[in-house]
Design an enzyme around this catalytic site. Structure first.
Site, mmCIF file in Angstrom:
data_model
loop_
_atom_site.group_PDB
_atom_site.id
_atom_site.type_symbol
_atom_site.label_atom_id
_atom_site.label_comp_id
_atom_site.label_asym_id
_atom_site.label_seq_id
_atom_site.Cartn_x
_atom_site.Cartn_y
_atom_site.Cartn_z
ATOM 1 N N GLU A 138 10.094 1.202 10.478
ATOM 2 C CA GLU A 138 11.110 2.246 10.251
ATOM 3 C C GLU A 138 10.379 3.567 10.403
ATOM 4 O OE1 GLU A 138 12.775 5.052 8.974
ATOM 5 O OE2 GLU A 138 12.964 4.287 6.937
ATOM 6 N N CYS B 15 13.425 10.780 6.948
ATOM 7 C CA CYS B 15 13.377 10.317 8.334
ATOM 8 C C CYS B 15 14.733 10.444 9.026
ATOM 9 C CB CYS B 15 12.878 8.883 8.393
ATOM 10 S SG CYS B 15 13.694 7.836 7.197
ATOM 11 N N GLU C 144 9.988 15.775 15.285
ATOM 12 C CA GLU C 144 10.355 15.606 13.879
ATOM 13 C C GLU C 144 9.541 16.617 13.060
ATOM 14 O OE1 GLU C 144 9.111 11.984 11.687
ATOM 15 O OE2 GLU C 144 11.197 11.901 11.024
ATOM 16 N N LYS D 261 0.851 -1.198 0.000
ATOM 17 C CA LYS D 261 0.000 0.000 0.000
ATOM 18 C C LYS D 261 0.886 1.246 0.000
ATOM 19 C CE LYS D 261 -2.116 2.918 2.921
ATOM 20 N NZ LYS D 261 -2.259 4.082 2.057
HETATM 21 P P1 NDP Z 1 1.863 8.189 8.118
HETATM 22 O O1 NDP Z 1 2.661 7.436 9.103
HETATM 23 O O2 NDP Z 1 0.449 8.516 8.458
HETATM 24 O O3 NDP Z 1 1.820 7.458 6.701
HETATM 25 C C1 NDP Z 1 2.668 6.432 6.289
HETATM 26 C C2 NDP Z 1 1.886 5.317 5.605
HETATM 27 O O4 NDP Z 1 0.996 4.702 6.563
HETATM 28 C C3 NDP Z 1 0.983 5.789 4.477
HETATM 29 O O5 NDP Z 1 0.908 4.791 3.496
HETATM 30 C C4 NDP Z 1 -0.349 5.945 5.172
HETATM 31 O O6 NDP Z 1 -1.451 5.893 4.293
HETATM 32 C C5 NDP Z 1 -0.343 4.733 6.075
HETATM 33 N N1 NDP Z 1 -1.264 4.844 7.207
HETATM 34 C C6 NDP Z 1 -1.837 5.945 7.726
HETATM 35 N N2 NDP Z 1 -2.627 5.614 8.768
HETATM 36 C C7 NDP Z 1 -2.542 4.283 8.897
HETATM 37 C C8 NDP Z 1 -3.131 3.349 9.796
HETATM 38 N N3 NDP Z 1 -3.937 3.740 10.785
HETATM 39 N N4 NDP Z 1 -2.820 2.050 9.653
HETATM 40 C C9 NDP Z 1 -2.004 1.630 8.674
HETATM 41 N N5 NDP Z 1 -1.431 2.463 7.790
HETATM 42 C C10 NDP Z 1 -1.676 3.778 7.902
HETATM 43 O O7 NDP Z 1 2.635 9.515 7.820
HETATM 44 P P2 NDP Z 1 2.010 10.891 7.317
HETATM 45 O O8 NDP Z 1 1.932 10.785 5.898
HETATM 46 O O9 NDP Z 1 0.758 11.255 8.011
HETATM 47 O O10 NDP Z 1 3.090 11.926 7.857
HETATM 48 C C11 NDP Z 1 3.007 12.403 9.205
HETATM 49 C C12 NDP Z 1 4.372 12.552 9.793
HETATM 50 O O11 NDP Z 1 5.015 11.289 9.824
HETATM 51 C C13 NDP Z 1 5.299 13.428 8.985
HETATM 52 O O12 NDP Z 1 5.117 14.748 9.285
HETATM 53 C C14 NDP Z 1 6.631 12.903 9.410
HETATM 54 O O13 NDP Z 1 7.025 13.523 10.617
HETATM 55 C C15 NDP Z 1 6.402 11.435 9.654
HETATM 56 N N6 NDP Z 1 6.803 10.587 8.525
HETATM 57 C C16 NDP Z 1 7.923 9.840 8.663
HETATM 58 C C17 NDP Z 1 8.371 9.075 7.616
HETATM 59 C C18 NDP Z 1 9.597 8.262 7.713
HETATM 60 O O14 NDP Z 1 10.158 7.924 6.690
HETATM 61 N N7 NDP Z 1 10.020 7.889 8.890
HETATM 62 C C19 NDP Z 1 7.683 9.060 6.336
HETATM 63 C C20 NDP Z 1 6.465 9.832 6.293
HETATM 64 C C21 NDP Z 1 6.082 10.574 7.368
HETATM 65 P P3 NDP Z 1 -2.128 7.248 3.786
HETATM 66 O O15 NDP Z 1 -1.094 7.978 3.019
HETATM 67 O O16 NDP Z 1 -3.237 6.735 2.952
HETATM 68 O O17 NDP Z 1 -2.593 7.991 5.002
#
Ligand code: NDP
Length: 499
Positions: A276, A310, A407, A202
């Site tokens: 991660e 990240c 972050e 996904k």
């Molecule tokens: P999320 O953790 O929400 O999203 C990452 C993935 O998880 C996406 O595919 C998202 O889908 C999916 N997801 C969201 N909610 C759920 C759930 N309840 N159960 C399972 N999967 C889920 O990150 P965000 O996009 O909201 O970003 C928010 C913050 O997270 C950022 O500001 C940043 O600080 C951090 N982040 C960290 C990352 C890293 O590489 N460590 C990467 C991205 C974000 P969908 O997009 O459909 O919501």
């Protein structure tokens, strides 16, 4: 419009405040290599199909705020279909192939990614907002090299795990973020397939398009149907996938908050899990560091990919005796950073991935100002439309400030100082995260001493943000657990049995 800094950096010797005497000509990458479909279906069992119920959502270009395409919004019924297709392929086709045969497919995918690299790079920049020079020179080549690297392991599992028999786990479910969409896909799908697993992936809802183009690559490579399935939809669909009883392995990259939810969702089951998550890396500069190199490393550490990384070096720890010089040099360098159209080859900082993310960055920067840190932003025009944010530098930052603890995931650097190595370690480790760190010094012994005391999964020495498929990556503490890349990354997709 491509903005230009309106003041010359001091190092150019023109005198403070003088206008830059020249302007870059626009250098836009052509978009016509990408053929966008109006609608994208789910990729299940080797075919694109609409979501049950027919719902869709729109993926937009964050640099223009214009819609790019409509994408199917999966339901739990679709999740079930995709997982069943993956389970069946694991039992009947993919899981029956020898390692040598699996390797051929992975090499083929890698070759196709290389052949279609410009198409992938342009699409990735359109959908995510990242500068074309990064998608072209970093994301796509690294994604192809991950498939190449793991293709090499597919028929050598006995050598990777001597004396043991490595069996696939079954169906793997990667859930990936929007900051490196294709690369995160490759980090997870390549080792999963090499080890004989099948996949239901996904992508993030703001960046689904490169994963859907990758689905076309799977067809082109003649991968057995069901080996790779791609389902698009909101977070709940990610949770439905992670908790599906026939999923054997969940690999998540994203926020710590959602990582914890997934951890709770799969607790008590026998699913394998790697997480991660976020980071708040310290980039530590000692007074004997090669300063001009360090400035480039600091800039790359935090402004690469708009800071939406990240492992970004978002906390600069600089030795007090050189702090003033480093900050002056940084301000000087910041005025040469070009913010604007992600598809322009001269752009250094592209668009922030989404309106939500831009709001989050704006809010955290406002908190930095409110809590008393000093804000610096270079003079540069931002495009009239799209989600853009100026490269930002905070000095006079206290450890307790939110900008030093949370972050931000944006182009925002917080500068703190230290006097002794002990103080640097104390401050660097004073975070709930532990993903990465950087050390800049002339002394090899100091690098080793610091690396052994830093609580971070990756420590870069005299460089930052370097990635290689052979090298493991992952975190401590709230940055998650498990490793991706290298043999460690392969281990996460196998069950080892005694001979
Ligand atoms: P999320 O953790 O929400 O999203 C990452 C993935 O998880 C996406 O595919 C998202 O889908 C999916 N997801 C969201 N909610 C759920 C759930 N309840 N159960 C399972 N999967 C889920 O990150 P965000 O996009 O909201 O970003 C928010 C913050 O997270 C950022 O500001 C940043 O600080 C951090 N982040 C960290 C990352 C890293 O590489 N460590 C990467 C991205 C974000 P969908 O997009 O459909 O919501």
């Amino acid at each position: 419009m491509i903005p230009a800094p309106d003041r010359a950096p001091n190092s150019w010797g023109l005198g403070d405040g003088q206008a830059i005497p020249w302007e870059y000509a626009p250098a836009p990458e052509a978009r016509d290599i990408v053929t966008l479909k109006e609608r994208y279906g789910l990729f299940i069992n080797g075919r694109f199909v609409p979501a049950t119920g027919g719902d869709t959502f729109v993926s937009i270009d964050p640099a223009t705020e214009q819609p790019l395409a409509r994408v199917a919004r999966a339901t739990p019924v679709d999740v079930d279909k995709a997982v069943r297709a993956a389970r069946s392929a694991q039992k009947r086709t993919w899981g029956q192939l020898s390692g040598r045969e699996r390797a051929k497919y992975l090499f083929r995918i890698s070759r196709i990614l290389q052949e279609r690299s410009r198409e992938f790079a342009v699409l990735e920049s359109m959908d995510s907002g990242k500068p074309i020079k990064e998608s072209r020179d970093v994301d796509v080549p690294l994604a192809a090299s991950h498939f190449w690297y793991y293709a090499g392991w597919a028929d050598k599992l006995d050598y990777a795990f001597p004396g043991r028999v490595a069996r696939p786990l079954g169906v793997a479910a990667p859930i990936i973020p929007w900051n490196f969409p294709l690369l995160m896909l490759a980090w997870k799908i390549a080792p999963a397939l090499a080890a004989g697993n099948t996949v239901v992936l996904k992508p993030a809802s703001t960046t689904p398009l490169s994963a859907l183009l990758f689905a076309e690559v799977c067809v082109q490579a003649d991968l057995p149907p069901g080996t790779v399935n791609i389902i698009t939809g909101p977070g709940e669909i990610g949770m439905a996938l992670a908790t599906h009883p026939q999923v054997d392995k969940v690999a998540f990259t994203g926020s710590t908050e959602i990582g914890k939810k997934i951890g709770r969702g799969v607790a008590g089951t026998d699913k394998a899990l790697t997480l991660e998550l976020g980071g708040k890396a310290a980039n530590i500069v000692f007074d004997d560091a090669p300063l001009d190199q360090a400035i480039e490393g600091i800039v790359n550490g935090i402004y690469f990919n708009q800071g939406e990384v990240c492992c970004a070096g978002s906390r600069l720890l600089v030795q007090e005796s050189i702090a003033e010089t480093v900050i002056d040099k940084l301000k000087d360098r910041l005025s040469t950073i070009r913010v604007g159209d992600p598809l322009d080859k001269n752009t250094d900082v592209g668009a922030i991935n989404s309106k939500n993310q831009l709001e989050k960055i704006t809010e955290l920067v406002a908190s930095g100002v409110a809590e008393g840190a000093d804000l610096y932003q270079p003079a540069c025009d931002l495009p009239d439309r799209g989600y853009f944010f100026r490269p930002t530098l905070f000095t006079n930052v206290a450890q307790s400030h939110r900008i030093a603890r949370e972050e931000i995931f944006g182009p925002v650097l917080s500068v703190l100082t230290f006097r002794t190595p002990d103080e640097a370690i104390e401050k660097a480790n004073n975070t709930s995260y532990g993903l990465s760190a950087g050390v800049w010094t002339d002394k090899g012994s100091r690098i080793l001493a610091m690396a052994s005391r830093l609580q971070a999964g990756v420590v870069w020495a005299n460089t930052f943000n370097r990635f290689d498929p052979t090298s493991p990556f992952g975190g401590y503490k709230e940055s998650g657990f498990g490793r991706e890349g290298g043999m460690h990354g392969l281990h996460a997709y196998v069950r080892l049995e005694d001979r």
